[in-house]
Design a protein around this motif. Structure first.
Motif, PDB file in Angstrom:
ATOM      1  N   GLU A 271       0.837  -1.196   0.000  1.00  0.00           N
ATOM      2  CA  GLU A 271       0.000   0.000   0.000  1.00  0.00           C
ATOM      3  C   GLU A 271       0.880   1.258   0.000  1.00  0.00           C
ATOM      4  O   GLU A 271       0.583   2.224  -0.707  1.00  0.00           O
ATOM      5  CB  GLU A 271      -0.934  -0.011   1.211  1.00  0.00           C
ATOM      6  N   PHE A 272       1.950   1.234   0.767  1.00  0.00           N
ATOM      7  CA  PHE A 272       2.879   2.364   0.789  1.00  0.00           C
ATOM      8  C   PHE A 272       3.484   2.585  -0.595  1.00  0.00           C
ATOM      9  O   PHE A 272       3.553   3.717  -1.090  1.00  0.00           O
ATOM     10  CB  PHE A 272       3.982   2.158   1.829  1.00  0.00           C
ATOM     11  N   LEU A 273       3.940   1.513  -1.244  1.00  0.00           N
ATOM     12  CA  LEU A 273       4.547   1.638  -2.568  1.00  0.00           C
ATOM     13  C   LEU A 273       3.542   2.128  -3.596  1.00  0.00           C
ATOM     14  O   LEU A 273       3.882   2.921  -4.481  1.00  0.00           O
ATOM     15  CB  LEU A 273       5.161   0.310  -3.007  1.00  0.00           C
ATOM     16  N   LYS A 274       2.290   1.694  -3.484  1.00  0.00           N
ATOM     17  CA  LYS A 274       1.251   2.169  -4.398  1.00  0.00           C
ATOM     18  C   LYS A 274       1.030   3.670  -4.196  1.00  0.00           C
ATOM     19  O   LYS A 274       0.958   4.441  -5.162  1.00  0.00           O
ATOM     20  CB  LYS A 274      -0.047   1.410  -4.177  1.00  0.00           C
TER      21      LYS A 274
ATOM     22  N   ALA B 105       3.972   5.522  -5.610  1.00  0.00           N
ATOM     23  CA  ALA B 105       3.954   5.529  -7.070  1.00  0.00           C
ATOM     24  C   ALA B 105       3.054   6.631  -7.620  1.00  0.00           C
ATOM     25  O   ALA B 105       3.375   7.251  -8.636  1.00  0.00           O
ATOM     26  CB  ALA B 105       3.511   4.166  -7.594  1.00  0.00           C
ATOM     27  N   PHE B 106       1.940   6.883  -6.950  1.00  0.00           N
ATOM     28  CA  PHE B 106       0.973   7.853  -7.464  1.00  0.00           C
ATOM     29  C   PHE B 106       1.026   9.213  -6.774  1.00  0.00           C
ATOM     30  O   PHE B 106       0.238  10.102  -7.084  1.00  0.00           O
ATOM     31  CB  PHE B 106      -0.441   7.267  -7.396  1.00  0.00           C
ATOM     32  N   MET B 107       2.005   9.388  -5.890  1.00  0.00           N
ATOM     33  CA  MET B 107       2.174  10.673  -5.204  1.00  0.00           C
ATOM     34  C   MET B 107       2.726  11.693  -6.185  1.00  0.00           C
ATOM     35  O   MET B 107       3.658  11.414  -6.944  1.00  0.00           O
ATOM     36  CB  MET B 107       3.139  10.502  -4.027  1.00  0.00           C
TER      37      MET B 107
ATOM     38  N   SER C 195      11.980   8.196   0.653  1.00  0.00           N
ATOM     39  CA  SER C 195      11.845   6.861   0.074  1.00  0.00           C
ATOM     40  C   SER C 195      12.204   6.870  -1.404  1.00  0.00           C
ATOM     41  O   SER C 195      12.917   5.990  -1.892  1.00  0.00           O
ATOM     42  CB  SER C 195      10.421   6.341   0.267  1.00  0.00           C
ATOM     43  N   MET C 196      11.723   7.882  -2.127  1.00  0.00           N
ATOM     44  CA  MET C 196      12.036   7.964  -3.555  1.00  0.00           C
ATOM     45  C   MET C 196      13.520   8.230  -3.766  1.00  0.00           C
ATOM     46  O   MET C 196      14.116   7.714  -4.710  1.00  0.00           O
ATOM     47  CB  MET C 196      11.185   9.044  -4.217  1.00  0.00           C
ATOM     48  N   TYR C 197      14.127   8.991  -2.886  1.00  0.00           N
ATOM     49  CA  TYR C 197      15.575   9.217  -2.956  1.00  0.00           C
ATOM     50  C   TYR C 197      16.314   7.875  -2.897  1.00  0.00           C
ATOM     51  O   TYR C 197      17.181   7.593  -3.723  1.00  0.00           O
ATOM     52  CB  TYR C 197      16.030  10.132  -1.821  1.00  0.00           C
ATOM     53  N   GLU C 198      15.944   7.055  -1.934  1.00  0.00           N
ATOM     54  CA  GLU C 198      16.597   5.749  -1.783  1.00  0.00           C
ATOM     55  C   GLU C 198      16.342   4.862  -3.006  1.00  0.00           C
ATOM     56  O   GLU C 198      17.252   4.167  -3.476  1.00  0.00           O
ATOM     57  CB  GLU C 198      16.099   5.038  -0.514  1.00  0.00           C
ATOM     58  N   ILE C 199      15.133   4.894  -3.517  1.00  0.00           N
ATOM     59  CA  ILE C 199      14.789   4.098  -4.699  1.00  0.00           C
ATOM     60  C   ILE C 199      15.631   4.546  -5.889  1.00  0.00           C
ATOM     61  O   ILE C 199      16.202   3.714  -6.601  1.00  0.00           O
ATOM     62  CB  ILE C 199      13.276   4.212  -4.993  1.00  0.00           C
ATOM     63  N   LYS C 200      15.726   5.842  -6.097  1.00  0.00           N
ATOM     64  CA  LYS C 200      16.506   6.355  -7.222  1.00  0.00           C
ATOM     65  C   LYS C 200      17.993   6.080  -7.050  1.00  0.00           C
ATOM     66  O   LYS C 200      18.672   5.721  -8.010  1.00  0.00           O
ATOM     67  CB  LYS C 200      16.254   7.849  -7.412  1.00  0.00           C
ATOM     68  N   MET C 201      18.516   6.231  -5.847  1.00  0.00           N
ATOM     69  CA  MET C 201      19.936   5.991  -5.608  1.00  0.00           C
ATOM     70  C   MET C 201      20.309   4.532  -5.852  1.00  0.00           C
ATOM     71  O   MET C 201      21.448   4.220  -6.185  1.00  0.00           O
ATOM     72  CB  MET C 201      20.326   6.365  -4.170  1.00  0.00           C
ATOM     73  N   ASN C 202      19.342   3.655  -5.694  1.00  0.00           N
ATOM     74  CA  ASN C 202      19.594   2.224  -5.874  1.00  0.00           C
ATOM     75  C   ASN C 202      19.111   1.708  -7.230  1.00  0.00           C
ATOM     76  O   ASN C 202      19.083   0.499  -7.457  1.00  0.00           O
ATOM     77  CB  ASN C 202      18.946   1.437  -4.736  1.00  0.00           C
ATOM     78  N   GLY C 203      18.713   2.621  -8.123  1.00  0.00           N
ATOM     79  CA  GLY C 203      18.314   2.233  -9.474  1.00  0.00           C
ATOM     80  C   GLY C 203      17.049   1.397  -9.540  1.00  0.00           C
ATOM     81  O   GLY C 203      16.924   0.538 -10.412  1.00  0.00           O
ATOM     82  N   LEU C 204      16.112   1.631  -8.637  1.00  0.00           N
ATOM     83  CA  LEU C 204      14.908   0.805  -8.567  1.00  0.00           C
ATOM     84  C   LEU C 204      13.649   1.507  -9.067  1.00  0.00           C
ATOM     85  O   LEU C 204      12.539   1.037  -8.825  1.00  0.00           O
ATOM     86  CB  LEU C 204      14.698   0.339  -7.120  1.00  0.00           C
TER      87      LEU C 204
ATOM     88  N   ILE D  92       4.457  -0.446 -11.050  1.00  0.00           N
ATOM     89  CA  ILE D  92       3.232  -0.278 -10.241  1.00  0.00           C
ATOM     90  C   ILE D  92       2.285   0.681 -10.959  1.00  0.00           C
ATOM     91  O   ILE D  92       1.083   0.406 -11.068  1.00  0.00           O
ATOM     92  CB  ILE D  92       3.564   0.242  -8.828  1.00  0.00           C
ATOM     93  N   ILE D  93       2.804   1.771 -11.468  1.00  0.00           N
ATOM     94  CA  ILE D  93       1.971   2.754 -12.176  1.00  0.00           C
ATOM     95  C   ILE D  93       1.324   2.097 -13.390  1.00  0.00           C
ATOM     96  O   ILE D  93       0.106   2.236 -13.596  1.00  0.00           O
ATOM     97  CB  ILE D  93       2.795   3.995 -12.593  1.00  0.00           C
ATOM     98  N   ARG D  94       2.093   1.369 -14.169  1.00  0.00           N
ATOM     99  CA  ARG D  94       1.532   0.697 -15.359  1.00  0.00           C
ATOM    100  C   ARG D  94       0.447  -0.306 -14.988  1.00  0.00           C
ATOM    101  O   ARG D  94      -0.587  -0.366 -15.628  1.00  0.00           O
ATOM    102  CB  ARG D  94       2.645  -0.016 -16.135  1.00  0.00           C
TER     103      ARG D  94
END
Length: 75
Positions: free
Chosen positions: A6-9, A12-14, A53-62, A69-71
């Motif tokens: 739910e957090f990731l969803k 994704a849409f934030m 959270s998005m910073y960490e995701i981007k720094m790790n190439g994820l 999720i968006i798709r």
């Protein structure tokens, strides 16, 4: 597990609520913007948590996981 999904969803849409990137999905904001926040300090509250959270995701190439999720939910 459901809370994480739910957090990731929500992540994704934030959309950015203000500034130069207002109205853009967080995943579409350039990495340099997140690096700046990382150096200067993330805002308090829910937005700060999402930006960190998005910073960490981007720094790790994820980012591809967030785009997936968006798709899936836009079908």
């Amino acid at each position: 597990m459901t809370d994480q999904r739910e957090f990731l969803k929500k992540l994704a849409f934030m959309k950015m609520p203000y500034g130069k990137y207002k109205g853009r999905y967080l995943v579409d904001i350039p990495e340099a913007y997140y690096t700046w926040f990382h150096q200067k300090g993330f805002p308090e509250g829910k937005l700060g948590l999402y930006l960190q959270s998005m910073y960490e995701i981007k720094m790790n190439g994820l980012e591809y996981l967030i785009r997936k999720i968006i798709r899936e939910y836009q079908k």
